[in-house]
Design a protein around this motif. Structure first.
Motif, PDB file in Angstrom:
ATOM      1  N   LEU A 150       0.826  -1.207   0.000  1.00 38.90           N
ATOM      2  CA  LEU A 150       0.000   0.000   0.000  1.00 38.90           C
ATOM      3  C   LEU A 150       0.866   1.265   0.000  1.00 38.90           C
ATOM      4  O   LEU A 150       0.609   2.213  -0.745  1.00 38.90           O
ATOM      5  N   GLN A 151       1.887   1.277   0.856  1.00 36.89           N
ATOM      6  CA  GLN A 151       2.755   2.447   0.949  1.00 36.89           C
ATOM      7  C   GLN A 151       3.487   2.680  -0.367  1.00 36.89           C
ATOM      8  O   GLN A 151       3.571   3.822  -0.851  1.00 36.89           O
ATOM      9  N   ARG A 152       4.019   1.622  -0.946  1.00 40.53           N
ATOM     10  CA  ARG A 152       4.762   1.753  -2.198  1.00 40.53           C
ATOM     11  C   ARG A 152       3.861   2.242  -3.333  1.00 40.53           C
ATOM     12  O   ARG A 152       4.254   3.091  -4.139  1.00 40.53           O
ATOM     13  N   ARG A 153       2.638   1.730  -3.388  1.00 46.47           N
ATOM     14  CA  ARG A 153       1.708   2.131  -4.447  1.00 46.47           C
ATOM     15  C   ARG A 153       1.281   3.589  -4.271  1.00 46.47           C
ATOM     16  O   ARG A 153       1.126   4.324  -5.242  1.00 46.47           O
ATOM     17  N   ALA A 154       1.081   3.992  -3.025  1.00 48.98           N
ATOM     18  CA  ALA A 154       0.720   5.382  -2.752  1.00 48.98           C
ATOM     19  C   ALA A 154       1.863   6.323  -3.128  1.00 48.98           C
ATOM     20  O   ALA A 154       1.644   7.393  -3.721  1.00 48.98           O
ATOM     21  N   GLU A 155       3.080   5.934  -2.801  1.00 48.21           N
ATOM     22  CA  GLU A 155       4.243   6.793  -3.072  1.00 48.21           C
ATOM     23  C   GLU A 155       4.460   6.991  -4.563  1.00 48.21           C
ATOM     24  O   GLU A 155       4.964   8.030  -4.992  1.00 48.21           O
ATOM     25  N   ARG A 156       4.065   6.011  -5.368  1.00 48.61           N
ATOM     26  CA  ARG A 156       4.204   6.166  -6.821  1.00 48.61           C
ATOM     27  C   ARG A 156       3.319   7.293  -7.347  1.00 48.61           C
ATOM     28  O   ARG A 156       3.559   7.835  -8.415  1.00 48.61           O
ATOM     29  N   LYS A 157       2.284   7.628  -6.590  1.00 45.62           N
ATOM     30  CA  LYS A 157       1.409   8.737  -6.951  1.00 45.62           C
ATOM     31  C   LYS A 157       1.791  10.027  -6.235  1.00 45.62           C
ATOM     32  O   LYS A 157       1.117  11.047  -6.369  1.00 45.62           O
ATOM     33  N   ALA A 165      -2.819   5.782   9.301  1.00 45.69           N
ATOM     34  CA  ALA A 165      -3.664   5.769   8.104  1.00 45.69           C
ATOM     35  C   ALA A 165      -3.437   4.491   7.302  1.00 45.69           C
ATOM     36  O   ALA A 165      -4.384   3.885   6.782  1.00 45.69           O
ATOM     37  N   LEU A 166      -2.188   4.096   7.224  1.00 45.60           N
ATOM     38  CA  LEU A 166      -1.831   2.886   6.480  1.00 45.60           C
ATOM     39  C   LEU A 166      -2.478   1.656   7.109  1.00 45.60           C
ATOM     40  O   LEU A 166      -3.061   0.819   6.417  1.00 45.60           O
ATOM     41  N   LYS A 167      -2.399   1.560   8.436  1.00 40.68           N
ATOM     42  CA  LYS A 167      -2.995   0.418   9.128  1.00 40.68           C
ATOM     43  C   LYS A 167      -4.517   0.423   8.995  1.00 40.68           C
ATOM     44  O   LYS A 167      -5.140  -0.628   8.819  1.00 40.68           O
ATOM     45  N   SER A 168      -5.109   1.603   9.079  1.00 40.45           N
ATOM     46  CA  SER A 168      -6.557   1.711   8.962  1.00 40.45           C
ATOM     47  C   SER A 168      -7.034   1.279   7.576  1.00 40.45           C
ATOM     48  O   SER A 168      -8.040   0.576   7.440  1.00 40.45           O
ATOM     49  N   LEU A 169      -6.292   1.681   6.552  1.00 40.79           N
ATOM     50  CA  LEU A 169      -6.641   1.285   5.187  1.00 40.79           C
ATOM     51  C   LEU A 169      -6.466  -0.216   5.004  1.00 40.79           C
ATOM     52  O   LEU A 169      -7.311  -0.873   4.388  1.00 40.79           O
ATOM     53  N   ALA A 170      -5.389  -0.765   5.547  1.00 40.50           N
ATOM     54  CA  ALA A 170      -5.115  -2.197   5.396  1.00 40.50           C
ATOM     55  C   ALA A 170      -6.234  -3.049   5.986  1.00 40.50           C
ATOM     56  O   ALA A 170      -6.614  -4.083   5.415  1.00 40.50           O
ATOM     57  N   VAL A 171      -6.767  -2.639   7.119  1.00 38.39           N
ATOM     58  CA  VAL A 171      -7.856  -3.377   7.760  1.00 38.39           C
ATOM     59  C   VAL A 171      -9.071  -3.448   6.841  1.00 38.39           C
ATOM     60  O   VAL A 171      -9.758  -4.472   6.781  1.00 38.39           O
ATOM     61  N   ARG A 172      -9.314  -2.371   6.103  1.00 39.25           N
ATOM     62  CA  ARG A 172     -10.505  -2.297   5.255  1.00 39.25           C
ATOM     63  C   ARG A 172     -10.365  -3.048   3.934  1.00 39.25           C
ATOM     64  O   ARG A 172     -11.378  -3.377   3.313  1.00 39.25           O
ATOM     65  N   ALA A 181      -6.554  -1.009  -4.484  1.00 44.96           N
ATOM     66  CA  ALA A 181      -6.138  -0.087  -5.549  1.00 44.96           C
ATOM     67  C   ALA A 181      -7.211   0.957  -5.810  1.00 44.96           C
ATOM     68  O   ALA A 181      -6.920   2.141  -6.031  1.00 44.96           O
ATOM     69  N   GLN A 182      -8.465   0.523  -5.756  1.00 51.61           N
ATOM     70  CA  GLN A 182      -9.572   1.448  -5.990  1.00 51.61           C
ATOM     71  C   GLN A 182      -9.646   2.500  -4.887  1.00 51.61           C
ATOM     72  O   GLN A 182      -9.868   3.694  -5.170  1.00 51.61           O
ATOM     73  N   GLU A 183      -9.453   2.092  -3.644  1.00 44.59           N
ATOM     74  CA  GLU A 183      -9.517   3.049  -2.539  1.00 44.59           C
ATOM     75  C   GLU A 183      -8.351   4.038  -2.586  1.00 44.59           C
ATOM     76  O   GLU A 183      -8.521   5.220  -2.262  1.00 44.59           O
ATOM     77  N   LEU A 184      -7.176   3.582  -3.000  1.00 38.01           N
ATOM     78  CA  LEU A 184      -6.052   4.509  -3.151  1.00 38.01           C
ATOM     79  C   LEU A 184      -6.330   5.529  -4.248  1.00 38.01           C
ATOM     80  O   LEU A 184      -5.989   6.704  -4.114  1.00 38.01           O
ATOM     81  N   GLU A 185      -6.960   5.074  -5.333  1.00 40.86           N
ATOM     82  CA  GLU A 185      -7.332   6.011  -6.398  1.00 40.86           C
ATOM     83  C   GLU A 185      -8.311   7.057  -5.876  1.00 40.86           C
ATOM     84  O   GLU A 185      -8.217   8.234  -6.199  1.00 40.86           O
ATOM     85  N   LYS A 186      -9.247   6.598  -5.043  1.00 38.58           N
ATOM     86  CA  LYS A 186     -10.230   7.519  -4.477  1.00 38.58           C
ATOM     87  C   LYS A 186      -9.545   8.564  -3.591  1.00 38.58           C
ATOM     88  O   LYS A 186      -9.824   9.768  -3.680  1.00 38.58           O
ATOM     89  N   LEU A 187      -8.629   8.112  -2.754  1.00 34.16           N
ATOM     90  CA  LEU A 187      -7.905   9.041  -1.879  1.00 34.16           C
ATOM     91  C   LEU A 187      -7.078  10.031  -2.689  1.00 34.16           C
ATOM     92  O   LEU A 187      -6.987  11.215  -2.337  1.00 34.16           O
ATOM     93  N   TYR A 188      -6.508   9.560  -3.785  1.00 35.18           N
ATOM     94  CA  TYR A 188      -5.699  10.452  -4.632  1.00 35.18           C
ATOM     95  C   TYR A 188      -6.580  11.501  -5.303  1.00 35.18           C
ATOM     96  O   TYR A 188      -6.214  12.676  -5.395  1.00 35.18           O
TER      97      TYR A 188
END
Length: 342
Positions: A150-157, A165-172, A181-188
Motif C-alpha cells: 500500500l505504501q509503495r503504491r501510494a508513493e508512486r502517486k 492511516a496505512l494500518k486503517s486502510l489495510a484493515v478495510r 487499488a480502488q480506494e487509493l485512487e479515491k484518496l488520490y
C-alpha cells in the motif's frame, strides 16, 4: 528460474526469458505482472501477440501451430497463453513439455494461470517449464507485506500515508487488492499528492466499507439472502466495480469446492481450514455453507460466475449485476429463501 514478484521489474530490464509462468489467485498482482511482461516484450520488438485462452482443452493444438509458424508482420512474437484452471490436462501437459524441449527462436511464451497446488508443481509439465522459464508464484498479501504494498503504491502517486492511516486502510482492504487499488485512487482524487492521515482514510473509505465485499461474503456463507441482496445493492450504488464483487464471490466458491472435495476424501476439517486460510472467526460461517450447499450447487455457482465474467467482458448478453443477484440466490439455497426483489 523462480522470482518473487518484486524482482520482476529488474529482471525484465536485463533480458527477456523464453517463457514466463505467472500463477496465483490474486487477480490484481497477476494481471499487473502479466502487463509488465507484455510491455517489456513490446519494447523489445515483439510486435505480434497471439492470445490462446484454454477454456475447453481443445485449444492446445493452437500452441503448437503458433510455435511453428512465422508471423508475416514481425520477426518476433509473444504467445499469450491463459490457463485459468491451472490444470492443462493430458493434452496440455504434452503440448507444454514439447514446447519446452524445443522453444522457438524470437518467441516469448507468457502463461498466466490460476493457483498451482503442490501436486501441479511436481508434475512433468511444470518441471519442464521450471527448467527454462521464469516462474512467478503470486500470493495474497497480508500483514507487513500488505502495508508495504500500500505504501509503495501510494508513493508512486506522490502520496504519503501516515502509519495509522496505512494500518486503517489495510484493515478495510485486506484480502482484496482490487479494492485496495480502488480506494487509493479515491484518496488520490480527493486529496491529490498530499500526506494522508487516519481521519482522511476513515472519512473517505469508511463509507464504502459499510457495504464491502467482505460483509457480502459473510452474508452469503450464512445464507442470509435479504442481507446479501441489500449489501449487493449498496456495492452497486457506491460504484464498486462488478469484477471486484465477482472475484470475491468466485474465490469463496472455489474455496468451498476444494474443502468439500477434500472432506469427502477423509480430510481433517481443522487442517483444511488452516490450509485454505479460514481464520477462527470465519470457521463457523464456512461450516454452515458446507453443510447447506451440495457439490452440484457449488459447481452451479462457479458456472454462473463464469457467465457473469462473460457479461462483464461483453462476450454474453445480459446485465452483470443481475447475474450477481442470481448468484446470491444460488448461495442462499437451502436456507429458507423468501421472495426478494432487486
Amino acid at each position: 528460474m523462480r522470482l518473487k514478484l518484486d524482482q520482476l521489474t529488474a529482471a525484465l530490464q536485463k533480458e527477456l526469458a523464453p517463457v514466463y509462468l505467472v500463477s496465483g489467485d490474486e487477480p490484481l498482482q497477476l494481471g499487473e505482472a502479466a502487463d509488465d511482461i507484455r510491455r517489456a516484450a513490446r519494447t523489445a520488438g515483439y510486435a505480434t501477440r497471439e492470445v490462446i485462452a484454454i477454456d475447453n482443452g481443445n485449444e492446445w493444438p493452437q500452441l503448437t501451430l503458433e510455435a511453428e509458424s512465422l508471423s508475416i508482420f514481425s520477426d518476433k512474437k509473444l504467445i499469450d497463453l491463459r490457463l485459468p484452471s491451472g490444470k492443462p490436462g493430458l493434452e496440455g501437459s504434452k503440448a507444454l513439455s514439447a514446447y519446452c524441449q524445443r522453444p522457438p527462436e524470437d518467441t516469448v511464451l507468457l502463461i498466466t494461470s490460476g493457483k498451482l497446488d503442490s501436486a501441479a508443481q511436481k508434475s512433468q509439465w511444470f518441471q519442464a517449464l521450471d527448467k527454462i522459464a521464469t516462474v512467478i508464484l503470486v500470493w495474497p498479501l497480508q500483514g507487513p507485506e500488505l502495508l508495504h504494498w500500500l505504501q509503495r503504491r501510494a508513493e508512486r502517486k506522490g502520496m504519503h500515508l501516515e502509519a495509522d492511516a496505512l494500518k486503517s486502510l489495510a484493515v478495510r482492504v485486506e484480502g482484496n487488492l482490487l479494492a485496495a487499488a480502488q480506494e487509493l485512487e479515491k484518496l488520490y482524487i480527493l486529496h491529490g499528492a498530499n500526506r494522508i492521515n487516519k481521519a482522511m482514510v476513515e472519512g473517505d473509505v469508511a463509507d464504502s466499507a459499510r457495504f464491502d465485499v467482505f460483509k457480502l461474503m459473510d452474508a452469503l456463507l450464512s445464507g442470509k439472502v435479504n442481507r446479501s441482496i441489500k449489501i449487493l445493492a449498496g456495492l452497486k450504488a457506491e460504484g464498486v466495480a462488478a469484477p471486484v464483487v465477482l472475484w470475491a464471490i468466485s474465490r469463496e466458491a472455489r474455496t468451498l469446492v476444494s474443502i468439500k472435495t477434500e472432506l469427502k476424501r477423509g480430510g481433517n476439517p481443522e487442517v483444511l481450514y488452516k490450509k485454505y486460510q479460514i481464520w477462527d472467526k470465519r470457521k463457523q460461517l464456512v461450516h454452515e455453507a458446507l453443510q447447506r450447499l451440495k457439490s452440484k450447487e457449488l459447481q452451479g455457482i462457479l458456472q454462473a460466475s463464469a457467465n457473469v465474467d462473460c457479461q462483464i467482458k461483453g462476450q454474453m448478453a445480459g446485465d452483470e449485476w443481475e447475474g450477481l443477484f442470481r448468484i446470491c440466490l444460488l448461495f442462499s439455497k437451502g436456507s429458507g429463501i423468501q421472495a426478494v426483489k432487486y
